[in-house]
Design a protein around this motif. Structure first.
Motif, PDB file in Angstrom:
ATOM      1  N   VAL A   1      11.516  -7.483   4.109  1.00 11.46           N
ATOM      2  CA  VAL A   1      11.318  -6.148   3.611  1.00 11.46           C
ATOM      3  C   VAL A   1      13.200  -5.737   3.926  1.00 11.46           C
ATOM      4  O   VAL A   1      13.674  -5.261   3.492  1.00 11.46           O
ATOM      5  N   THR A   2      14.208  -6.277   4.703  1.00 13.81           N
ATOM      6  CA  THR A   2      15.697  -6.290   5.323  1.00 13.81           C
ATOM      7  C   THR A   2      16.034  -6.391   3.988  1.00 13.81           C
ATOM      8  O   THR A   2      16.452  -5.035   3.084  1.00 13.81           O
ATOM      9  N   ARG A   3      16.160  -7.291   3.293  1.00 17.89           N
ATOM     10  CA  ARG A   3      16.869  -7.441   2.420  1.00 17.89           C
ATOM     11  C   ARG A   3      16.640  -6.523   1.504  1.00 17.89           C
ATOM     12  O   ARG A   3      17.293  -6.436   0.578  1.00 17.89           O
ATOM     13  N   MET A   4      15.147  -6.294   1.050  1.00 16.26           N
ATOM     14  CA  MET A   4      14.713  -5.411  -0.553  1.00 16.26           C
ATOM     15  C   MET A   4      15.001  -4.085  -0.178  1.00 16.26           C
ATOM     16  O   MET A   4      15.093  -2.667  -0.987  1.00 16.26           O
ATOM     17  N   ALA A   5      15.400  -3.925   1.110  1.00 18.58           N
ATOM     18  CA  ALA A   5      15.724  -2.198   1.312  1.00 18.58           C
ATOM     19  C   ALA A   5      16.590  -1.044   0.625  1.00 18.58           C
ATOM     20  O   ALA A   5      16.136   0.137   0.034  1.00 18.58           O
ATOM     21  N   GLY A   6      17.637  -1.635   0.399  1.00 16.10           N
ATOM     22  CA  GLY A   6      17.980  -0.777  -0.703  1.00 16.10           C
ATOM     23  C   GLY A   6      17.794  -0.191  -2.257  1.00 16.10           C
ATOM     24  O   GLY A   6      17.310   0.313  -2.524  1.00 16.10           O
ATOM     25  N   GLN A   7      16.921  -1.648  -2.750  1.00 12.53           N
ATOM     26  CA  GLN A   7      16.528  -1.620  -3.732  1.00 12.53           C
ATOM     27  C   GLN A   7      14.726  -0.609  -3.666  1.00 12.53           C
ATOM     28  O   GLN A   7      14.714   0.589  -4.869  1.00 12.53           O
ATOM     29  N   GLU A   8      14.610  -0.802  -2.760  1.00 11.50           N
ATOM     30  CA  GLU A   8      13.746   0.498  -2.166  1.00 11.50           C
ATOM     31  C   GLU A   8      14.396   1.707  -2.224  1.00 11.50           C
ATOM     32  O   GLU A   8      13.573   2.835  -2.525  1.00 11.50           O
ATOM     33  N   LEU A   9      14.992   1.837  -0.719  1.00 13.62           N
ATOM     34  CA  LEU A   9      15.354   3.114  -1.445  1.00 13.62           C
ATOM     35  C   LEU A   9      15.371   3.693  -2.660  1.00 13.62           C
ATOM     36  O   LEU A   9      15.594   5.266  -3.027  1.00 13.62           O
ATOM     37  N   ASP A  10      16.052   3.180  -3.381  1.00 13.39           N
ATOM     38  CA  ASP A  10      16.948   2.966  -4.898  1.00 13.39           C
ATOM     39  C   ASP A  10      15.455   4.301  -5.197  1.00 13.39           C
ATOM     40  O   ASP A  10      15.475   4.904  -6.052  1.00 13.39           O
ATOM     41  N   ARG A  11      14.619   3.006  -5.160  1.00 14.96           N
ATOM     42  CA  ARG A  11      13.864   3.198  -5.950  1.00 14.96           C
ATOM     43  C   ARG A  11      12.748   4.507  -6.043  1.00 14.96           C
ATOM     44  O   ARG A  11      12.067   5.458  -6.676  1.00 14.96           O
ATOM     45  N   LEU A  12      12.883   5.202  -4.542  1.00 15.46           N
ATOM     46  CA  LEU A  12      12.340   6.374  -4.167  1.00 15.46           C
ATOM     47  C   LEU A  12      13.173   7.543  -4.042  1.00 15.46           C
ATOM     48  O   LEU A  12      12.209   9.103  -3.587  1.00 15.46           O
ATOM     49  N   GLY A  13      14.087   7.436  -5.044  1.00 12.31           N
ATOM     50  CA  GLY A  13      15.657   8.288  -5.029  1.00 12.31           C
ATOM     51  C   GLY A  13      15.419   9.147  -3.381  1.00 12.31           C
ATOM     52  O   GLY A  13      16.301  10.391  -3.879  1.00 12.31           O
TER      53      GLY A  13
ATOM     54  N   THR B   1       1.351  -1.602  -0.422  1.00 11.41           N
ATOM     55  CA  THR B   1       0.127  -0.033  -0.111  1.00 11.41           C
ATOM     56  C   THR B   1       1.009   1.096  -0.010  1.00 11.41           C
ATOM     57  O   THR B   1       2.342   1.061  -0.069  1.00 11.41           O
ATOM     58  N   PRO B   2       0.293   2.026  -0.298  1.00  8.25           N
ATOM     59  CA  PRO B   2       1.021   3.931  -0.266  1.00  8.25           C
ATOM     60  C   PRO B   2       1.817   3.689   0.947  1.00  8.25           C
ATOM     61  O   PRO B   2       2.986   4.899   1.116  1.00  8.25           O
ATOM     62  N   VAL B   3       1.548   3.313   2.732  1.00  7.27           N
ATOM     63  CA  VAL B   3       2.290   2.966   3.646  1.00  7.27           C
ATOM     64  C   VAL B   3       3.728   2.660   3.567  1.00  7.27           C
ATOM     65  O   VAL B   3       4.092   3.424   4.001  1.00  7.27           O
ATOM     66  N   PHE B   4       3.253   1.966   2.410  1.00  7.21           N
ATOM     67  CA  PHE B   4       4.998   1.087   2.783  1.00  7.21           C
ATOM     68  C   PHE B   4       5.960   2.394   1.932  1.00  7.21           C
ATOM     69  O   PHE B   4       7.083   2.681   2.709  1.00  7.21           O
ATOM     70  N   ASP B   5       5.807   3.152   0.929  1.00 13.08           N
ATOM     71  CA  ASP B   5       6.715   4.268   0.561  1.00 13.08           C
ATOM     72  C   ASP B   5       6.565   5.648   1.890  1.00 13.08           C
ATOM     73  O   ASP B   5       7.821   5.293   1.781  1.00 13.08           O
ATOM     74  N   THR B   6       5.670   5.783   2.527  1.00 13.66           N
ATOM     75  CA  THR B   6       6.067   5.626   3.934  1.00 13.66           C
ATOM     76  C   THR B   6       6.826   6.138   4.564  1.00 13.66           C
ATOM     77  O   THR B   6       8.126   6.250   5.205  1.00 13.66           O
ATOM     78  N   TYR B   7       7.088   4.179   4.731  1.00 13.15           N
ATOM     79  CA  TYR B   7       7.855   3.316   6.275  1.00 13.15           C
ATOM     80  C   TYR B   7       9.298   3.860   5.522  1.00 13.15           C
ATOM     81  O   TYR B   7      10.407   4.414   6.279  1.00 13.15           O
ATOM     82  N   TRP B   8       9.185   3.823   4.017  1.00 13.58           N
ATOM     83  CA  TRP B   8      10.771   4.231   3.592  1.00 13.58           C
ATOM     84  C   TRP B   8      11.582   6.177   4.278  1.00 13.58           C
ATOM     85  O   TRP B   8      12.690   5.942   4.759  1.00 13.58           O
ATOM     86  N   ARG B   9      10.225   6.101   3.455  1.00 10.62           N
ATOM     87  CA  ARG B   9      10.609   8.169   4.212  1.00 10.62           C
ATOM     88  C   ARG B   9      10.660   8.446   5.631  1.00 10.62           C
ATOM     89  O   ARG B   9      11.240   9.240   5.938  1.00 10.62           O
TER      90      ARG B   9
END
Length: 344
Positions: free
Chosen positions: A263-275, A34-42
């Motif tokens: 989620v721990t494993r994908m952290a780098g890719q998610e952060l890159d995706r969101l810039g 959900t959109p909350v997952f983007d908020t998780y990284w921000r």
């Protein structure tokens, strides 16, 4: 922080065009974010920036985020929190490093999880050691403190009382510690072959449910008496489970613990995706325990930022207000992590 490449598909979850994502995991499972997952990284990025700004001596406010400025949230890295820092520096690494003594000090501290309670005991009883500890005197001291209006327990999480028949919770907790020591719990813990085995030892004692047993496992693992990686094992607490439910409308059949590992494993890719640029802990990447905590904190944060994500009957307010206190003592971490904290 780089994980296995993920296949991401955007889709509309409702006619109102609220966008969600399919995150395809190795093995074919799919997380529906959900959109909350983007908020998780921000949230993770900005909360970590607050940590570094405060540590550098900058004057408050340390963020323009009105929620972070108004309410109390833990640090991104569990070991950076004030109580964890005290535990590591003052409780674990000061005093005898014998198995019994390290275990005794950690459990005595964590059963209350309050710095002021430890310091009260230390001031009145002297050095807190298993070999010299007077349980009856400690019980009387804490009972008198309660009568004087002193709070013994942290509000960070609920500490259920073991059912040993005493009227006061602190008396039952002291008795629990006594029984653990007499049952040779230190030897069982420090001869364990994994974090999971430590957890299972602790979980076998009265009132130590999954969440507390896991938290104590992580605390004991800060010592030099274990050599397990924090990436080995995680248990989702109630707040984390709620946060996961807000970040994912479908976990593809994965349990909460498995979601945290992914989620721990994908952290780098998610952060890159969101810039986003995430400043890790002087070279230490996020661990499952940190991502578990982040889910708990985002559960709270989303009550304000994503009120639509709170189910009917769920909590809609954040209770603890934040009061900025300038300055911060130098941070100190388990030597085995080989970190070199600096502000440059």
């Amino acid at each position: 922080m780089r994980g296995t490449p993920l296949q991401v598909t955007l889709f509309s979850s409702t006619p109102s065009s609220r966008t969600s994502r399919d995150i395809r995991l190795p093995g074919g499972r799919v997380l529906r974010a959900t959109p909350v997952f983007d908020t998780y990284w921000r949230f993770a990025v900005e909360r970590q920036e607050v940590f570094f700004r405060r540590l550098s001596g900058s004057a408050p406010p340390w963020t323009e985020d009105h929620v972070l400025r108004s309410f109390r949230f833990t640090n991104v890295y569990r070991a950076s929190d004030r109580v964890s820092q005290y535990l590591i520096r003052r409780v674990i690494y000061e005093g005898s490093q014998e198995e019994e003594e390290v275990f005794f000090r950690v459990l005595l501290f964590k059963l209350f999880n309050r710095i002021e309670t430890w310091e009260l005991l230390e001031a009145r009883l002297g050095p807190l050691t298993w070999k010299s500890f007077d349980f009856e005197r400690a019980d009387a001291l804490l009972g008198a403190a309660i009568q004087g209006g002193v709070r013994l327990y942290s509000a960070a999480y609920i500490m259920p009382s073991p059912l040993f028949g005493a009227a006061r919770k602190h008396t039952n907790h002291l008795e629990l510690l006594r029984r653990m020591m007499e049952d040779h719990a230190p030897r069982k813990v420090f001869s364990a072959r994994s974090l999971r085995e430590i957890f299972q030892v602790l979980r076998s004692y009265p009132s130590l449910g999954d969440f507390l047993a896991f938290q104590f496992t992580v605390d004991l693992n800060y010592s030099e008496l274990t050599r397990f990686e924090e990436s080995d094992f995680v248990v989702a607490g109630p707040g984390a489970r709620s946060g996961i439910g807000k970040c994912f409308s479908d976990t593809g059949g994965l349990g909460e613990d498995e979601v945290i590992h992914e989620v721990t494993r994908m952290a780098g890719q998610e952060l890159d995706r969101l810039g986003l640029r995430f400043r890790n802990l002087w070279g230490r990447d996020l661990q499952p325990i940190d991502c578990q905590n982040l889910f708990c904190e985002v559960d709270k944060y989303s009550r304000v930022m994503h009120p639509e994500a709170t189910p009917d009957g769920g909590r809609t307010r954040i209770k603890q207000r934040y009061v900025a206190r300038p300055g911060s003592s130098p941070h100190w971490y388990p030597p085995k992590w080989k970190l070199s904290p600096c502000l440059g």
